[in-house]
Design a protein around this motif. Sequence first.
Motif, PDB file in Angstrom:
ATOM      1  N   LYS A 126      21.602  25.228 -98.831  1.00  0.00           N
ATOM      2  CA  LYS A 126      21.825  26.103 -99.824  1.00  0.00           C
ATOM      3  C   LYS A 126      20.756  26.739-100.682  1.00  0.00           C
ATOM      4  O   LYS A 126      21.111  27.575-101.308  1.00  0.00           O
ATOM      5  CB  LYS A 126      22.779  25.412-100.647  1.00  0.00           C
ATOM      6  CG  LYS A 126      22.198  24.109-101.406  1.00  0.00           C
ATOM      7  CD  LYS A 126      23.054  23.433-102.356  1.00  0.00           C
ATOM      8  CE  LYS A 126      22.624  22.179-102.931  1.00  0.00           C
ATOM      9  NZ  LYS A 126      23.665  21.579-103.702  1.00  0.00           N
ATOM     10  N   TYR A 127      19.515  26.281-100.522  1.00  0.00           N
ATOM     11  CA  TYR A 127      18.373  26.637-101.146  1.00  0.00           C
ATOM     12  C   TYR A 127      17.524  27.643-100.279  1.00  0.00           C
ATOM     13  O   TYR A 127      16.382  27.884-100.488  1.00  0.00           O
ATOM     14  CB  TYR A 127      17.501  25.622-101.813  1.00  0.00           C
ATOM     15  CG  TYR A 127      18.321  24.890-102.898  1.00  0.00           C
ATOM     16  CD1 TYR A 127      18.371  25.534-104.199  1.00  0.00           C
ATOM     17  CD2 TYR A 127      18.797  23.683-102.775  1.00  0.00           C
ATOM     18  CE1 TYR A 127      19.061  24.742-105.068  1.00  0.00           C
ATOM     19  CE2 TYR A 127      19.640  22.820-103.680  1.00  0.00           C
ATOM     20  CZ  TYR A 127      19.484  23.391-105.072  1.00  0.00           C
ATOM     21  OH  TYR A 127      20.251  22.728-105.771  1.00  0.00           O
ATOM     22  N   ASP A 128      18.009  27.906 -98.903  1.00  0.00           N
ATOM     23  CA  ASP A 128      17.064  28.824 -98.092  1.00  0.00           C
ATOM     24  C   ASP A 128      17.956  30.120 -98.093  1.00  0.00           C
ATOM     25  O   ASP A 128      19.219  30.204 -98.167  1.00  0.00           O
ATOM     26  CB  ASP A 128      17.271  27.920 -96.715  1.00  0.00           C
ATOM     27  CG  ASP A 128      16.639  26.491 -96.767  1.00  0.00           C
ATOM     28  OD1 ASP A 128      15.552  26.476 -97.383  1.00  0.00           O
ATOM     29  OD2 ASP A 128      17.450  25.542 -96.467  1.00  0.00           O
ATOM     30  N   ASN A 174      13.289  21.475-102.930  1.00  0.00           N
ATOM     31  CA  ASN A 174      14.818  21.689-103.190  1.00  0.00           C
ATOM     32  C   ASN A 174      15.787  20.722-102.220  1.00  0.00           C
ATOM     33  O   ASN A 174      16.934  20.960-102.205  1.00  0.00           O
ATOM     34  CB  ASN A 174      15.214  23.067-103.251  1.00  0.00           C
ATOM     35  CG  ASN A 174      14.734  23.815-104.357  1.00  0.00           C
ATOM     36  OD1 ASN A 174      14.514  23.050-105.834  1.00  0.00           O
ATOM     37  ND2 ASN A 174      14.128  24.793-104.488  1.00  0.00           N
ATOM     38  N   ASP A 175      15.095  20.216-101.021  1.00  0.00           N
ATOM     39  CA  ASP A 175      15.812  19.743-100.071  1.00  0.00           C
ATOM     40  C   ASP A 175      16.089  18.247-100.667  1.00  0.00           C
ATOM     41  O   ASP A 175      15.417  17.277 -99.884  1.00  0.00           O
ATOM     42  CB  ASP A 175      14.957  19.670 -98.772  1.00  0.00           C
ATOM     43  CG  ASP A 175      15.750  19.037 -97.527  1.00  0.00           C
ATOM     44  OD1 ASP A 175      16.822  18.892 -97.713  1.00  0.00           O
ATOM     45  OD2 ASP A 175      15.218  19.184 -96.478  1.00  0.00           O
ATOM     46  N   GLY A 198      13.474  24.748 -99.830  1.00  0.00           N
ATOM     47  CA  GLY A 198      14.543  23.991 -99.405  1.00  0.00           C
ATOM     48  C   GLY A 198      14.120  23.427 -97.953  1.00  0.00           C
ATOM     49  O   GLY A 198      13.036  22.887 -97.719  1.00  0.00           O
ATOM     50  N   HIS A 199      15.280  23.493 -97.041  1.00  0.00           N
ATOM     51  CA  HIS A 199      14.956  22.482 -95.803  1.00  0.00           C
ATOM     52  C   HIS A 199      14.199  23.571 -94.767  1.00  0.00           C
ATOM     53  O   HIS A 199      13.576  23.076 -93.999  1.00  0.00           O
ATOM     54  CB  HIS A 199      16.142  22.169 -94.954  1.00  0.00           C
ATOM     55  CG  HIS A 199      16.112  21.390 -93.808  1.00  0.00           C
ATOM     56  ND1 HIS A 199      15.630  20.021 -93.849  1.00  0.00           N
ATOM     57  CD2 HIS A 199      16.161  21.432 -92.674  1.00  0.00           C
ATOM     58  CE1 HIS A 199      15.585  19.421 -92.640  1.00  0.00           C
ATOM     59  NE2 HIS A 199      16.011  20.730 -91.949  1.00  0.00           N
TER      60      HIS A 199
END
Length: 217
Positions: A126-128, A174-175, A198-199
């Motif tokens: 969701k952060y990528d 953020n992951d 993120g991831h």
Amino acid sequence: MKKIVCFHGFMGSPDDFDFLKDQFKIDAINIETILSLSINEISEFVKSKRPDFLLGYSFGARLAIQVYCTDPNSYEKLFLLGGHAGLKTETEREKRVLVEQEFLRNINEKTFEKFLVYWNNLDIFKYDKKVNPLPRPKNIMNLYFKNWGLSMQPYCLETLLKYNEKVHWFFGANDMKYRKYAEEFLVSMNVDIIENAGHRLLQQQNEVKSKLMRYLS
């Protein structure tokens, strides 16, 4: 120039590591050509390339861990982007089997385009930025989880701890799923957090390259 053998993630490709070629000698493996091999066969294939270091992202990090653990003394360092050292308990494995069965169901029941929408919308990403790779055959996509799912990965953390000075982990700030994993299980290991990530750490090319150069200079 030191040589790094790289392992891409699910839905990734060897080209994902091109941004490192101006600083390092990169040999990025097309994982989809080796998914039917055993870990010993893959390990021998990798060693034949005579790398100094191994680098893996996500699925590729898990595969790199298994290759590394077959012969840790063959490699100077192991770099893991968004990696996992394996599940320890049967309860954890049973829960992961259910997750992987859901992945397989979506692979086999959806068109590639609809699967990609499903995959990009998983909470872990969701952060990528969304990815848009070329379509893959369903049988190849299946092999990632049927042959190499996290539920089947050996628990490798105890081995990695013996070589702590050679192993470097990287996670996105953020992951939260993997940061929690790092905070709980990797407290005595070398862990770097990449801010604003993120991831999908390979979307943060400058930050990843900078950190690698720090450890390889």
